[in-house]
Design a protein around this motif. Sequence first.
Motif, PDB file in Angstrom:
ATOM      1  N   ARG A   1     -23.364 -69.357 -19.076  1.00  0.00           N
ATOM      2  CA  ARG A   1     -24.211 -68.210 -19.416  1.00  0.00           C
ATOM      3  C   ARG A   1     -24.130 -67.127 -18.344  1.00  0.00           C
ATOM      4  O   ARG A   1     -24.011 -65.939 -18.646  1.00  0.00           O
ATOM      5  CB  ARG A   1     -25.662 -68.669 -19.591  1.00  0.00           C
ATOM      6  CG  ARG A   1     -25.910 -69.473 -20.862  1.00  0.00           C
ATOM      7  CD  ARG A   1     -27.394 -69.584 -21.146  1.00  0.00           C
ATOM      8  NE  ARG A   1     -28.114 -70.306 -20.101  1.00  0.00           N
ATOM      9  CZ  ARG A   1     -28.277 -71.625 -20.072  1.00  0.00           C
ATOM     10  NH1 ARG A   1     -27.751 -72.373 -21.035  1.00  0.00           N
ATOM     11  NH2 ARG A   1     -28.960 -72.196 -19.099  1.00  0.00           N
ATOM     12  N   ILE A   2     -24.170 -67.545 -17.080  1.00  0.00           N
ATOM     13  CA  ILE A   2     -24.129 -66.575 -15.984  1.00  0.00           C
ATOM     14  C   ILE A   2     -22.793 -65.839 -15.954  1.00  0.00           C
ATOM     15  O   ILE A   2     -22.735 -64.628 -15.718  1.00  0.00           O
ATOM     16  CB  ILE A   2     -24.390 -67.280 -14.640  1.00  0.00           C
ATOM     17  CG1 ILE A   2     -25.853 -67.763 -14.571  1.00  0.00           C
ATOM     18  CG2 ILE A   2     -24.084 -66.358 -13.458  1.00  0.00           C
ATOM     19  CD1 ILE A   2     -26.139 -68.640 -13.381  1.00  0.00           C
ATOM     20  N   LEU A   3     -21.709 -66.556 -16.198  1.00  0.00           N
ATOM     21  CA  LEU A   3     -20.373 -65.969 -16.114  1.00  0.00           C
ATOM     22  C   LEU A   3     -19.923 -65.307 -17.412  1.00  0.00           C
ATOM     23  O   LEU A   3     -18.833 -64.739 -17.478  1.00  0.00           O
ATOM     24  CB  LEU A   3     -19.357 -67.040 -15.704  1.00  0.00           C
ATOM     25  CG  LEU A   3     -19.614 -67.756 -14.372  1.00  0.00           C
ATOM     26  CD1 LEU A   3     -18.486 -68.746 -14.083  1.00  0.00           C
ATOM     27  CD2 LEU A   3     -19.758 -66.762 -13.222  1.00  0.00           C
ATOM     28  N   GLY A   4     -20.747 -65.385 -18.462  1.00  0.00           N
ATOM     29  CA  GLY A   4     -20.375 -64.774 -19.731  1.00  0.00           C
ATOM     30  C   GLY A   4     -19.244 -65.494 -20.428  1.00  0.00           C
ATOM     31  O   GLY A   4     -18.375 -64.858 -21.039  1.00  0.00           O
ATOM     32  N   MET A   5     -19.256 -66.830 -20.370  1.00  0.00           N
ATOM     33  CA  MET A   5     -18.202 -67.637 -20.969  1.00  0.00           C
ATOM     34  C   MET A   5     -18.786 -68.562 -22.029  1.00  0.00           C
ATOM     35  O   MET A   5     -19.952 -68.942 -21.966  1.00  0.00           O
ATOM     36  CB  MET A   5     -17.502 -68.491 -19.887  1.00  0.00           C
ATOM     37  CG  MET A   5     -16.776 -67.697 -18.836  1.00  0.00           C
ATOM     38  SD  MET A   5     -16.253 -68.741 -17.431  1.00  0.00           S
ATOM     39  CE  MET A   5     -15.379 -70.063 -18.270  1.00  0.00           C
ATOM     40  N   ARG A   6     -17.942 -68.942 -22.997  1.00  0.00           N
ATOM     41  CA  ARG A   6     -18.280 -69.991 -23.938  1.00  0.00           C
ATOM     42  C   ARG A   6     -17.748 -71.314 -23.399  1.00  0.00           C
ATOM     43  O   ARG A   6     -16.770 -71.326 -22.650  1.00  0.00           O
ATOM     44  CB  ARG A   6     -17.655 -69.716 -25.297  1.00  0.00           C
ATOM     45  CG  ARG A   6     -18.093 -68.409 -25.951  1.00  0.00           C
ATOM     46  CD  ARG A   6     -17.156 -68.036 -27.076  1.00  0.00           C
ATOM     47  NE  ARG A   6     -15.798 -67.837 -26.594  1.00  0.00           N
ATOM     48  CZ  ARG A   6     -14.761 -67.528 -27.366  1.00  0.00           C
ATOM     49  NH1 ARG A   6     -14.928 -67.401 -28.662  1.00  0.00           N
ATOM     50  NH2 ARG A   6     -13.562 -67.366 -26.843  1.00  0.00           N
ATOM     51  N   PRO A   7     -18.337 -72.449 -23.768  1.00  0.00           N
ATOM     52  CA  PRO A   7     -17.777 -73.734 -23.333  1.00  0.00           C
ATOM     53  C   PRO A   7     -16.303 -73.886 -23.697  1.00  0.00           C
ATOM     54  O   PRO A   7     -15.536 -74.490 -22.944  1.00  0.00           O
ATOM     55  CB  PRO A   7     -18.649 -74.759 -24.070  1.00  0.00           C
ATOM     56  CG  PRO A   7     -19.962 -74.062 -24.241  1.00  0.00           C
ATOM     57  CD  PRO A   7     -19.612 -72.621 -24.490  1.00  0.00           C
ATOM     58  N   SER A   8     -15.890 -73.308 -24.819  1.00  0.00           N
ATOM     59  CA  SER A   8     -14.481 -73.403 -25.227  1.00  0.00           C
ATOM     60  C   SER A   8     -13.561 -72.581 -24.336  1.00  0.00           C
ATOM     61  O   SER A   8     -12.338 -72.728 -24.396  1.00  0.00           O
ATOM     62  CB  SER A   8     -14.328 -72.954 -26.683  1.00  0.00           C
ATOM     63  OG  SER A   8     -14.790 -71.624 -26.845  1.00  0.00           O
ATOM     64  N   ASP A   9     -14.132 -71.683 -23.508  1.00  0.00           N
ATOM     65  CA  ASP A   9     -13.320 -70.905 -22.573  1.00  0.00           C
ATOM     66  C   ASP A   9     -12.979 -71.696 -21.315  1.00  0.00           C
ATOM     67  O   ASP A   9     -12.077 -71.316 -20.558  1.00  0.00           O
ATOM     68  CB  ASP A   9     -14.068 -69.634 -22.136  1.00  0.00           C
ATOM     69  CG  ASP A   9     -14.294 -68.659 -23.276  1.00  0.00           C
ATOM     70  OD1 ASP A   9     -13.444 -68.595 -24.179  1.00  0.00           O
ATOM     71  OD2 ASP A   9     -15.332 -67.967 -23.253  1.00  0.00           O
ATOM     72  N   LEU A  10     -13.735 -72.768 -21.059  1.00  0.00           N
ATOM     73  CA  LEU A  10     -13.536 -73.530 -19.828  1.00  0.00           C
ATOM     74  C   LEU A  10     -12.122 -74.099 -19.781  1.00  0.00           C
ATOM     75  O   LEU A  10     -11.521 -74.395 -20.816  1.00  0.00           O
ATOM     76  CB  LEU A  10     -14.556 -74.670 -19.746  1.00  0.00           C
ATOM     77  CG  LEU A  10     -16.011 -74.244 -19.529  1.00  0.00           C
ATOM     78  CD1 LEU A  10     -16.954 -75.414 -19.829  1.00  0.00           C
ATOM     79  CD2 LEU A  10     -16.212 -73.741 -18.103  1.00  0.00           C
ATOM     80  N   PRO A  11     -11.566 -74.287 -18.577  1.00  0.00           N
ATOM     81  CA  PRO A  11     -10.241 -74.899 -18.488  1.00  0.00           C
ATOM     82  C   PRO A  11     -10.224 -76.283 -19.125  1.00  0.00           C
ATOM     83  O   PRO A  11     -11.248 -76.982 -19.162  1.00  0.00           O
ATOM     84  CB  PRO A  11     -10.005 -74.988 -16.972  1.00  0.00           C
ATOM     85  CG  PRO A  11     -10.901 -73.950 -16.378  1.00  0.00           C
ATOM     86  CD  PRO A  11     -12.112 -73.922 -17.260  1.00  0.00           C
ATOM     87  N   VAL A  12      -9.075 -76.690 -19.605  1.00  0.00           N
ATOM     88  CA  VAL A  12      -8.933 -78.052 -20.111  1.00  0.00           C
ATOM     89  C   VAL A  12      -9.275 -79.045 -19.003  1.00  0.00           C
ATOM     90  O   VAL A  12      -9.963 -80.041 -19.237  1.00  0.00           O
ATOM     91  CB  VAL A  12      -7.508 -78.281 -20.654  1.00  0.00           C
ATOM     92  CG1 VAL A  12      -7.264 -79.760 -20.947  1.00  0.00           C
ATOM     93  CG2 VAL A  12      -7.289 -77.456 -21.919  1.00  0.00           C
ATOM     94  N   LEU A  13      -8.819 -78.765 -17.784  1.00  0.00           N
ATOM     95  CA  LEU A  13      -9.114 -79.629 -16.637  1.00  0.00           C
ATOM     96  C   LEU A  13      -9.502 -78.765 -15.451  1.00  0.00           C
ATOM     97  O   LEU A  13      -8.796 -77.808 -15.122  1.00  0.00           O
ATOM     98  CB  LEU A  13      -7.879 -80.477 -16.282  1.00  0.00           C
ATOM     99  CG  LEU A  13      -7.990 -81.350 -15.029  1.00  0.00           C
ATOM    100  CD1 LEU A  13      -9.010 -82.458 -15.216  1.00  0.00           C
ATOM    101  CD2 LEU A  13      -6.628 -81.935 -14.657  1.00  0.00           C
ATOM    102  N   TRP A  14     -10.639 -79.090 -14.816  1.00  0.00           N
ATOM    103  CA  TRP A  14     -11.057 -78.383 -13.614  1.00  0.00           C
ATOM    104  C   TRP A  14     -11.902 -79.333 -12.776  1.00  0.00           C
ATOM    105  O   TRP A  14     -12.187 -80.463 -13.202  1.00  0.00           O
ATOM    106  CB  TRP A  14     -11.823 -77.108 -13.957  1.00  0.00           C
ATOM    107  CG  TRP A  14     -13.020 -77.251 -14.850  1.00  0.00           C
ATOM    108  CD1 TRP A  14     -13.014 -77.476 -16.196  1.00  0.00           C
ATOM    109  CD2 TRP A  14     -14.401 -77.157 -14.467  1.00  0.00           C
ATOM    110  NE1 TRP A  14     -14.303 -77.521 -16.691  1.00  0.00           N
ATOM    111  CE2 TRP A  14     -15.182 -77.325 -15.659  1.00  0.00           C
ATOM    112  CE3 TRP A  14     -15.060 -76.917 -13.269  1.00  0.00           C
ATOM    113  CZ2 TRP A  14     -16.570 -77.287 -15.654  1.00  0.00           C
ATOM    114  CZ3 TRP A  14     -16.445 -76.868 -13.261  1.00  0.00           C
ATOM    115  CH2 TRP A  14     -17.190 -77.053 -14.438  1.00  0.00           C
TER     116      TRP A  14
END
Length: 353
Positions: free
Chosen positions: A292-305
């Motif tokens: 929410r803070i970064l303006g991202m959707r969960p689907s935007d997250l890297p596959v691995l991080w």
Amino acid sequence: MKSRNPRVAIVFPADAEKGAGSLVEQSRLAGVAEALGAAGMDVVSAPYADAIARACEARLADVEGVLVWFNPIEAGRNRTQLNALLRTVAARGAVVSAHPDVIDRMGTKDVLYRTRAMGWGCDTRRYRSGADMGAALPLVLVRGPRVLKQMRGQSGDGVWKVSLPDAASLSSQVSADAPVRVQHAKRGSVEEIMPLREWLARCESYFAEGGGMIDQPYQSRLPEGMIRCYVVGDRVQGFGEQRINALFPAPVGRPQAEAPQPGPRLYFSPDRADVQRLKEMLDLAWIPEMCRILGMRPSDLPVLWDADFLLGAKDASGMDTYVLCEINVSSVYPFPPSALSPLVMEMQARIVR
């Protein structure tokens, strides 16, 4: 007509001798390639160096997915040219992980500042210029040791512990000519004492090209180790632990040069008992809040991080707290075996979507 298997490219640093002929099956990522293949995907080797960018681009021309393992800054090179290529591939519709835009949002030290009010945060400051740091740092050094980190980097490069040699002589502020103890976290570095002004001058390069530095308080529980949480998408899928790490203090009464050297990282499955509270906070609260803070959707997250945590002060009930000290998204390897199958399934799901 039978449809072909999804094609997934693995982008990795090209071997200096083999260049465009480097094969992922002969690299440290061979296990990833094997697992993708076993799941019905065709794996494309995509070795990368700026000198062979066109050859890499040709290999990415007809793929549905791209997994990237390439450090942001290493041996004098950066990812500027590679990131431009990956953005082009993503614009054609391929799944790219980690996408350069996602790296910009969560893969630099700036994420520590932007999420400082979260449960994993602490007294975190951001300096956009050497002048900003020179004006503010003397005011906070009197409160205790600080850790300064350049925005981009890895392996301790550009990470410094800064403290005053004589805590008994503290005033409300230290002058630019006051001596400070500085310890670079890069392997092989030794502690130095120098005027604050001299150390500030040494850091000027970190502010080039829109960079900067992040300033956090040194965590006194660092000798208890660092916990790395390996995340696939938005769920923790394993842990790493490093008991002796960068900036580890020397034995009491001994010079910093006698501090033990960083030890190996040990790997654990996601059901490790003593960190289930941390896993729950990440899965259910912190990762959604960060998005929410970064303006991202969960689907935007890297596959691995992964996310690195130090132990903070215990809370009022005597429970451990955790302080985020870094998020890594550019080249997360090695990782625990427990993360491999979820990684493959996450890539499959994203290609289908």
